[in-house]
Design a protein around this motif. Structure first.
Motif, PDB file in Angstrom:
ATOM      1  N   THR A 196       0.844  -1.195   0.000  1.00 32.50           N
ATOM      2  CA  THR A 196       0.000   0.000   0.000  1.00 32.50           C
ATOM      3  C   THR A 196       0.881   1.247   0.000  1.00 32.50           C
ATOM      4  OG1 THR A 196      -1.743  -1.138   1.190  1.00 32.50           O
ATOM      5  CG2 THR A 196      -1.755   1.255   1.303  1.00 32.50           C
ATOM      6  N   TYR A 197       0.496   2.229  -0.804  1.00 30.08           N
ATOM      7  CA  TYR A 197       1.204   3.508  -0.871  1.00 30.08           C
ATOM      8  C   TYR A 197       0.222   4.631  -0.537  1.00 30.08           C
ATOM      9  CZ  TYR A 197       4.991   1.119  -3.269  1.00 30.08           C
ATOM     10  OH  TYR A 197       6.026   0.285  -3.575  1.00 30.08           O
ATOM     11  N   TYR A 198       0.660   5.553   0.290  1.00 29.58           N
ATOM     12  CA  TYR A 198      -0.137   6.741   0.609  1.00 29.58           C
ATOM     13  C   TYR A 198       0.431   7.937  -0.133  1.00 29.58           C
ATOM     14  CZ  TYR A 198      -2.743   4.420   4.269  1.00 29.58           C
ATOM     15  OH  TYR A 198      -3.584   3.588   4.935  1.00 29.58           O
ATOM     16  N   PHE A 246       0.010  13.609   4.986  1.00 27.40           N
ATOM     17  CA  PHE A 246      -0.782  12.626   4.260  1.00 27.40           C
ATOM     18  C   PHE A 246      -2.278  12.948   4.373  1.00 27.40           C
ATOM     19  CE2 PHE A 246       3.074  10.894   5.950  1.00 27.40           C
ATOM     20  CZ  PHE A 246       3.645  10.253   4.869  1.00 27.40           C
ATOM     21  N   ARG A 306      -8.161   3.302   4.002  1.00 27.09           N
ATOM     22  CA  ARG A 306      -7.807   2.940   2.633  1.00 27.09           C
ATOM     23  C   ARG A 306      -7.012   4.088   2.016  1.00 27.09           C
ATOM     24  NH1 ARG A 306      -9.692   3.975  -2.441  1.00 27.09           N
ATOM     25  NH2 ARG A 306     -11.365   5.314  -1.691  1.00 27.09           N
ATOM     26  N   ALA A 307      -5.980   3.744   1.301  1.00 31.80           N
ATOM     27  CA  ALA A 307      -5.165   4.751   0.620  1.00 31.80           C
ATOM     28  C   ALA A 307      -5.845   5.135  -0.684  1.00 31.80           C
ATOM     29  CB  ALA A 307      -3.776   4.188   0.347  1.00 31.80           C
ATOM     30  N   ARG A 308      -6.187   6.417  -0.826  1.00 30.66           N
ATOM     31  CA  ARG A 308      -6.805   6.879  -2.061  1.00 30.66           C
ATOM     32  C   ARG A 308      -5.734   7.119  -3.126  1.00 30.66           C
ATOM     33  NH1 ARG A 308     -10.327  11.840  -0.100  1.00 30.66           N
ATOM     34  NH2 ARG A 308      -8.577  12.029   1.354  1.00 30.66           N
ATOM     35  N   ALA A 340      -5.671  -1.280  -0.796  1.00 31.86           N
ATOM     36  CA  ALA A 340      -5.453  -0.002  -1.468  1.00 31.86           C
ATOM     37  C   ALA A 340      -6.476   0.189  -2.574  1.00 31.86           C
ATOM     38  CB  ALA A 340      -4.044   0.054  -2.044  1.00 31.86           C
ATOM     39  N   LEU A 362      -3.624  -3.025   7.352  1.00 34.66           N
ATOM     40  CA  LEU A 362      -4.068  -2.065   6.361  1.00 34.66           C
ATOM     41  C   LEU A 362      -5.282  -2.584   5.619  1.00 34.66           C
ATOM     42  CD1 LEU A 362      -0.601  -1.199   4.812  1.00 34.66           C
ATOM     43  CD2 LEU A 362      -1.927   0.207   6.362  1.00 34.66           C
ATOM     44  N   ALA A 416       3.559   2.160   2.796  1.00 36.29           N
ATOM     45  CA  ALA A 416       3.136   1.947   4.183  1.00 36.29           C
ATOM     46  C   ALA A 416       3.750   0.642   4.674  1.00 36.29           C
ATOM     47  CB  ALA A 416       1.617   1.869   4.254  1.00 36.29           C
ATOM     48  N   ASP A 434      -4.822  11.230   3.675  1.00 34.54           N
ATOM     49  CA  ASP A 434      -5.611  10.092   4.161  1.00 34.54           C
ATOM     50  C   ASP A 434      -5.330   9.732   5.617  1.00 34.54           C
ATOM     51  OD1 ASP A 434      -7.039   9.662   1.807  1.00 34.54           O
ATOM     52  OD2 ASP A 434      -5.444   8.424   0.961  1.00 34.54           O
ATOM     53  N   ILE A 448       4.134   7.041   9.124  1.00 38.24           N
ATOM     54  CA  ILE A 448       2.925   6.259   8.828  1.00 38.24           C
ATOM     55  C   ILE A 448       2.774   5.133   9.842  1.00 38.24           C
ATOM     56  CG2 ILE A 448       1.826   4.696   7.180  1.00 38.24           C
ATOM     57  CD1 ILE A 448       3.110   6.384   4.933  1.00 38.24           C
TER      58      ILE A 448
END
Length: 95
Positions: A2-4, A21, A58-60, A93, A90, A85, A23, A45
């Protein structure tokens, strides 16, 4: 993984570089240089997720954030980066 999306604010050579961030409200990292701020971001994070005591939001995607009026102006005026992340609790994503 997952990436933010991170918003990068660089106020110049006499100030720290800030990373925050959209999110993860209240989650931020900083450093004297951009590289240092970006290296500190995954730890920020992890600490934020740990402090929340539950799964991270959730990462948008950048596209989703650009269509959000609360973040679109910041994305238009600042640089952005995708920050990985840590492997904690989590939610999946965005695709």
């Amino acid at each position: 993984m997952t990436y933010y999306v991170a918003i990068i604010e660089d106020a110049g050579p006499d100030h720290a570089v800030g990373v925050w961030f959209p999110d993860l409200p209240g989650c931020f990292a900083a450093g004297d240089m951009l590289d240092e701020a970006l290296l500190n971001a995954p730890e920020a994070i992890a600490l934020w997720i740990e402090a929340q005591g539950g799964p991270a939001p959730r990462a948008r995607t950048p596209s989703e954030l650009r269509s959000d009026p609360e973040t679109s102006a910041d994305m238009a005026t600042h640089a952005i980066a995708l920050i990985p992340a840590p492997s904690l609790s989590l939610q999946p994503a965005a695709e």
